[in-house]
Design a protein around this motif. Structure first.
Motif, PDB file in Angstrom:
ATOM      1  N   PRO A  12      68.457  18.086  18.576  1.00 55.90           N
ATOM      2  CA  PRO A  12      68.134  19.514  18.748  1.00 55.90           C
ATOM      3  C   PRO A  12      68.751  20.376  17.658  1.00 55.90           C
ATOM      4  O   PRO A  12      69.793  20.053  17.091  1.00 55.90           O
ATOM      5  CB  PRO A  12      68.752  19.843  20.105  1.00 55.90           C
ATOM      6  CG  PRO A  12      69.886  18.882  20.237  1.00 55.90           C
ATOM      7  CD  PRO A  12      69.436  17.618  19.551  1.00 55.90           C
ATOM      8  N   LYS A  13      68.080  21.475  17.382  1.00 56.11           N
ATOM      9  CA  LYS A  13      68.630  22.488  16.491  1.00 56.11           C
ATOM     10  C   LYS A  13      69.554  23.372  17.316  1.00 56.11           C
ATOM     11  O   LYS A  13      69.337  23.564  18.508  1.00 56.11           O
ATOM     12  CB  LYS A  13      67.506  23.317  15.876  1.00 56.11           C
ATOM     13  CG  LYS A  13      66.614  22.516  14.961  1.00 56.11           C
ATOM     14  CD  LYS A  13      65.537  23.400  14.370  1.00 56.11           C
ATOM     15  CE  LYS A  13      64.711  22.580  13.419  1.00 56.11           C
ATOM     16  NZ  LYS A  13      63.315  22.479  13.780  1.00 56.11           N
ATOM     17  N   GLU A  16      68.462  25.795  20.254  1.00 56.10           N
ATOM     18  CA  GLU A  16      67.082  25.482  20.646  1.00 56.10           C
ATOM     19  C   GLU A  16      67.002  25.183  22.144  1.00 56.10           C
ATOM     20  O   GLU A  16      67.859  24.509  22.693  1.00 56.10           O
ATOM     21  CB  GLU A  16      66.614  24.260  19.850  1.00 56.10           C
ATOM     22  CG  GLU A  16      65.216  23.800  20.164  1.00 56.10           C
ATOM     23  CD  GLU A  16      64.849  22.557  19.369  1.00 56.10           C
ATOM     24  OE1 GLU A  16      63.954  22.662  18.513  1.00 56.10           O
ATOM     25  OE2 GLU A  16      65.456  21.496  19.604  1.00 56.10           O
ATOM     26  N   ASP A  17      65.950  25.680  22.799  1.00 58.88           N
ATOM     27  CA  ASP A  17      65.721  25.360  24.205  1.00 58.88           C
ATOM     28  C   ASP A  17      65.410  23.875  24.334  1.00 58.88           C
ATOM     29  O   ASP A  17      64.883  23.256  23.410  1.00 58.88           O
ATOM     30  CB  ASP A  17      64.541  26.159  24.770  1.00 58.88           C
ATOM     31  CG  ASP A  17      64.869  27.623  24.976  1.00 58.88           C
ATOM     32  OD1 ASP A  17      66.067  27.946  25.107  1.00 58.88           O
ATOM     33  OD2 ASP A  17      63.935  28.430  25.012  1.00 58.88           O
TER      34      ASP A  17
END
Length: 115
Positions: A12-13, A16-17
């Motif tokens: 993930p970034k 980020e969701d």
């Protein structure tokens, strides 16, 4: 009932969701519901969990049994990320296991299951 599945979601970034939970929220209204029920909708959305509910389309308080039948149905989905995978755990009643399975089937098409 409880079902857990691990999906390949990539790293993930920051900020980020969770993509799997976002997919659960978007898929939920298309999952099958029993006659006399509204589509599943996401409520109580958190960073790592979401609760789905389906309300009765009509409320009749004539008796205790009909009142109980109008209570919302509920499923909860939690997601835990680890590296490039996300494990999703759903808790639901066997009475609407087909709805949960439909959501997992659609998640399988969006994300590959981790081996």
């Amino acid at each position: 009932m409880t079902t857990s599945v691990t999906y390949n979601t990539g790293v993930p970034k920051l900020g980020e969701d969770n993509p799997v939970l976002a997919a659960v929220v978007s898929i939920a209204p298309t999952a099958p519901v029993a006659q006399g029920r509204q589509p599943w909708r996401a409520e109580e959305i958190g960073a790592n969990s979401v609760v789905l509910r389906s309300n009765a389309t009509a409320v009749d308080n004539a008796s205790f049994e009909t009142f109980v039948a109008t209570l919302p149905l509920e499923m909860s989905f939690g997601a835990i990320r680890s590296g490039d995978a996300t494990t999703v755990t759903a808790t639901y009643s066997s009475a609407y296991a087909a709805s949960a399975q439909d959501i997992f089937d659609k998640l399988d098409k969006r994300f590959g299951r981790a081996k």
